[in-house]
Design a protein around this motif. Structure first.
Motif, PDB file in Angstrom:
ATOM      1  N   TYR A  95      14.767 -51.899 -32.597  1.00  0.00           N
ATOM      2  CA  TYR A  95      16.065 -52.319 -32.979  1.00  0.00           C
ATOM      3  C   TYR A  95      16.824 -50.891 -32.862  1.00  0.00           C
ATOM      4  O   TYR A  95      16.074 -49.887 -33.169  1.00  0.00           O
ATOM      5  CB  TYR A  95      16.211 -52.772 -34.311  1.00  0.00           C
ATOM      6  N   GLU A  96      18.001 -50.656 -32.360  1.00  0.00           N
ATOM      7  CA  GLU A  96      18.939 -49.399 -32.482  1.00  0.00           C
ATOM      8  C   GLU A  96      20.080 -49.688 -33.532  1.00  0.00           C
ATOM      9  O   GLU A  96      20.595 -50.786 -33.281  1.00  0.00           O
ATOM     10  CB  GLU A  96      19.292 -49.068 -31.097  1.00  0.00           C
ATOM     11  N   TYR A  97      20.348 -48.908 -34.258  1.00  0.00           N
ATOM     12  CA  TYR A  97      21.259 -48.836 -35.227  1.00  0.00           C
ATOM     13  C   TYR A  97      22.495 -47.797 -35.051  1.00  0.00           C
ATOM     14  O   TYR A  97      22.256 -46.646 -34.903  1.00  0.00           O
ATOM     15  CB  TYR A  97      20.880 -48.825 -36.598  1.00  0.00           C
ATOM     16  N   GLY A  98      23.604 -48.125 -35.382  1.00  0.00           N
ATOM     17  CA  GLY A  98      24.784 -47.185 -35.333  1.00  0.00           C
ATOM     18  C   GLY A  98      25.909 -47.569 -36.201  1.00  0.00           C
ATOM     19  O   GLY A  98      26.132 -48.517 -36.343  1.00  0.00           O
ATOM     20  N   LEU A  99      26.161 -46.563 -37.208  1.00  0.00           N
ATOM     21  CA  LEU A  99      27.129 -46.600 -38.076  1.00  0.00           C
ATOM     22  C   LEU A  99      28.271 -46.036 -37.623  1.00  0.00           C
ATOM     23  O   LEU A  99      28.506 -44.765 -37.642  1.00  0.00           O
ATOM     24  CB  LEU A  99      26.580 -46.298 -39.488  1.00  0.00           C
ATOM     25  N   ARG A 100      29.543 -46.635 -37.795  1.00  0.00           N
ATOM     26  CA  ARG A 100      30.960 -46.205 -37.412  1.00  0.00           C
ATOM     27  C   ARG A 100      31.631 -45.556 -38.541  1.00  0.00           C
ATOM     28  O   ARG A 100      31.405 -46.160 -39.506  1.00  0.00           O
ATOM     29  CB  ARG A 100      31.771 -47.164 -36.577  1.00  0.00           C
ATOM     30  N   ASN A 101      32.608 -44.616 -38.106  1.00  0.00           N
ATOM     31  CA  ASN A 101      33.254 -44.211 -39.340  1.00  0.00           C
ATOM     32  C   ASN A 101      34.334 -45.135 -39.974  1.00  0.00           C
ATOM     33  O   ASN A 101      34.473 -45.115 -41.116  1.00  0.00           O
ATOM     34  CB  ASN A 101      34.363 -43.138 -38.633  1.00  0.00           C
ATOM     35  N   ASP A 102      34.461 -46.264 -39.488  1.00  0.00           N
ATOM     36  CA  ASP A 102      35.444 -47.015 -39.832  1.00  0.00           C
ATOM     37  C   ASP A 102      34.654 -48.301 -40.833  1.00  0.00           C
ATOM     38  O   ASP A 102      35.097 -49.429 -41.258  1.00  0.00           O
ATOM     39  CB  ASP A 102      36.189 -47.944 -38.850  1.00  0.00           C
ATOM     40  N   GLY A 103      33.397 -47.869 -40.780  1.00  0.00           N
ATOM     41  CA  GLY A 103      32.299 -48.902 -41.618  1.00  0.00           C
ATOM     42  C   GLY A 103      31.797 -50.234 -41.038  1.00  0.00           C
ATOM     43  O   GLY A 103      30.956 -50.924 -41.487  1.00  0.00           O
ATOM     44  N   LEU A 104      31.649 -50.039 -39.635  1.00  0.00           N
ATOM     45  CA  LEU A 104      31.069 -51.228 -38.766  1.00  0.00           C
ATOM     46  C   LEU A 104      29.665 -50.780 -38.655  1.00  0.00           C
ATOM     47  O   LEU A 104      29.317 -49.575 -38.156  1.00  0.00           O
ATOM     48  CB  LEU A 104      31.680 -51.192 -37.627  1.00  0.00           C
ATOM     49  N   LEU A 105      28.641 -51.334 -38.977  1.00  0.00           N
ATOM     50  CA  LEU A 105      27.244 -51.050 -38.773  1.00  0.00           C
ATOM     51  C   LEU A 105      26.905 -51.899 -37.730  1.00  0.00           C
ATOM     52  O   LEU A 105      26.772 -53.165 -37.907  1.00  0.00           O
ATOM     53  CB  LEU A 105      26.640 -51.277 -40.246  1.00  0.00           C
ATOM     54  N   MET A 106      26.312 -51.319 -36.752  1.00  0.00           N
ATOM     55  CA  MET A 106      25.850 -52.371 -35.636  1.00  0.00           C
ATOM     56  C   MET A 106      24.406 -52.198 -35.340  1.00  0.00           C
ATOM     57  O   MET A 106      23.805 -51.182 -35.753  1.00  0.00           O
ATOM     58  CB  MET A 106      26.435 -51.691 -34.330  1.00  0.00           C
ATOM     59  N   ARG A 107      23.937 -53.117 -34.824  1.00  0.00           N
ATOM     60  CA  ARG A 107      22.541 -53.446 -34.420  1.00  0.00           C
ATOM     61  C   ARG A 107      22.312 -54.036 -33.160  1.00  0.00           C
ATOM     62  O   ARG A 107      23.043 -54.816 -32.756  1.00  0.00           O
ATOM     63  CB  ARG A 107      21.519 -54.170 -35.151  1.00  0.00           C
ATOM     64  N   TRP A 108      21.377 -53.049 -32.298  1.00  0.00           N
ATOM     65  CA  TRP A 108      21.216 -53.666 -30.758  1.00  0.00           C
ATOM     66  C   TRP A 108      19.605 -53.941 -30.810  1.00  0.00           C
ATOM     67  O   TRP A 108      18.838 -53.004 -31.220  1.00  0.00           O
ATOM     68  CB  TRP A 108      21.502 -52.568 -29.871  1.00  0.00           C
ATOM     69  N   LEU A 109      19.185 -54.829 -29.928  1.00  0.00           N
ATOM     70  CA  LEU A 109      17.973 -55.205 -29.647  1.00  0.00           C
ATOM     71  C   LEU A 109      17.754 -54.286 -28.260  1.00  0.00           C
ATOM     72  O   LEU A 109      18.531 -54.436 -27.325  1.00  0.00           O
ATOM     73  CB  LEU A 109      17.741 -56.571 -29.309  1.00  0.00           C
ATOM     74  N   ASN A 110      16.731 -53.405 -28.224  1.00  0.00           N
ATOM     75  CA  ASN A 110      16.286 -52.655 -27.150  1.00  0.00           C
ATOM     76  C   ASN A 110      15.326 -53.154 -26.412  1.00  0.00           C
ATOM     77  O   ASN A 110      14.052 -53.047 -27.021  1.00  0.00           O
ATOM     78  CB  ASN A 110      16.055 -51.116 -27.678  1.00  0.00           C
ATOM     79  N   THR A 111      15.417 -53.704 -25.117  1.00  0.00           N
ATOM     80  CA  THR A 111      14.317 -53.997 -24.305  1.00  0.00           C
ATOM     81  C   THR A 111      14.336 -53.241 -22.973  1.00  0.00           C
ATOM     82  O   THR A 111      15.452 -53.174 -22.308  1.00  0.00           O
ATOM     83  CB  THR A 111      14.714 -55.563 -23.895  1.00  0.00           C
ATOM     84  N   ASN A 112      13.365 -52.131 -22.952  1.00  0.00           N
ATOM     85  CA  ASN A 112      12.926 -51.494 -21.746  1.00  0.00           C
ATOM     86  C   ASN A 112      14.245 -50.700 -21.518  1.00  0.00           C
ATOM     87  O   ASN A 112      14.963 -50.311 -20.421  1.00  0.00           O
ATOM     88  CB  ASN A 112      12.713 -52.174 -20.501  1.00  0.00           C
ATOM     89  N   ASP A 113      14.963 -50.104 -22.728  1.00  0.00           N
ATOM     90  CA  ASP A 113      16.152 -49.193 -22.717  1.00  0.00           C
ATOM     91  C   ASP A 113      17.370 -50.311 -22.186  1.00  0.00           C
ATOM     92  O   ASP A 113      18.326 -49.477 -21.983  1.00  0.00           O
ATOM     93  CB  ASP A 113      16.129 -48.059 -21.646  1.00  0.00           C
TER      94      ASP A 113
END
Length: 243
Positions: A95-113
């Motif tokens: 999993y890849e995670y990213g937190l934005r300044n506006d408070g949105l916490l995102m998750r992505w499933l990474n399969t072979n980039d």
């Protein structure tokens, strides 16, 4: 940009070039050379990046940059959680995670980039920074500081949902960076970096259990923490059981 681990590598990237970094994978070959690979944000763009070191920690290969995509200007945190249950086996999930300044916490499933969005949650705008403390078959757990001084766990389940628990109510707002490593069977060694005073403080954190979580201060770390970006090195097999 400096690695927190058994060695450091200064001046890998140009001053101010990297704005955000994930944990980097640190792999040594039979000739004692080390390949260090992770994700970095430069400006608005996310890259897969890495570099090589010799057996005394000197740069052997300049960093490569593989562009993934733009749209990262408003992000303040990125991290990767690669979960595997046994050593020398392919990861079960990444999993890849990213937190934005506006408070949105995102998750992505990474399969072979290739990244595919798997979860997004709002309401995290008070979070200053986070550190991954646990990777299990069912969830990942982060420790997070807030602008109001709180310390929280954010548990993000594989079956998409969030669970947030308060660990401490105050004093943690001084840390702009948290770095975590496994400590014992189910604890966490936590480094908090205060950029205003360029100081680092070390804590032994017991298995996360809300307000009942045991936290023991190990004191101020020697040295000055004046770099803009800090990240952790990990091995290919990297069990984290703190949450």
């Amino acid at each position: 940009m400096v690695a927190v681990g058994n060695r450091t590598a200064g001046a890998v990237y140009g001053p101010g070039q990297v704005r955000l970094s994930t944990t980097f994978l640190n792999e040594r070959d039979i000739f004692s050379f080390t390949a260090v690979v992770g994700w970095v944000v430069q400006g608005d763009t996310l890259y897969r990046s890495g570099y090589g070191l010799d057996n005394v920690g000197q740069l052997t290969d300049p960093p490569f940059l593989m562009r993934i995509g733009g749209g990262w200007t408003n992000y303040k945190f990125v991290e990767e959680a690669e979960y595997d249950e046994v050593e020398h086996a392919p990861p079960i999930r990444t999993y890849e995670y990213g937190l934005r300044n506006d408070g949105l916490l995102m998750r992505w499933l990474n399969t072979n980039d290739v990244w595919r969005r798997s979860l997004g949650g709002v309401g995290f705008e008070a979070v200053k920074t986070m550190a991954l403390i646990s990777k299990t078959r069912t969830h990942d757990t982060f420790l997070a500081t807030t602008r109001g001084g709180g310390l929280y766990t954010i548990r993000i389940n594989v079956v998409p949902s969030f669970e947030v628990k308060k660990v401490r109510a105050s004093t943690w707002q001084v840390f702009e960076t948290l770095l975590a490593a496994k400590c014992g069977l189910s604890g966490t060694l936590l480094l908090g970096i205060d950029k205003d005073t360029q100081s680092g403080y070390l804590y032994a954190v017991g298995h996360a259990n809300g307000a009942a979580t045991v936290i023991r201060s190990l004191g101020k770390v020697q040295g000055t923490f004046g770099d803009p970006v800090y990240f952790r090195w990990r091995l290919a097999f990297d069990p984290l059981n703190g949450g």
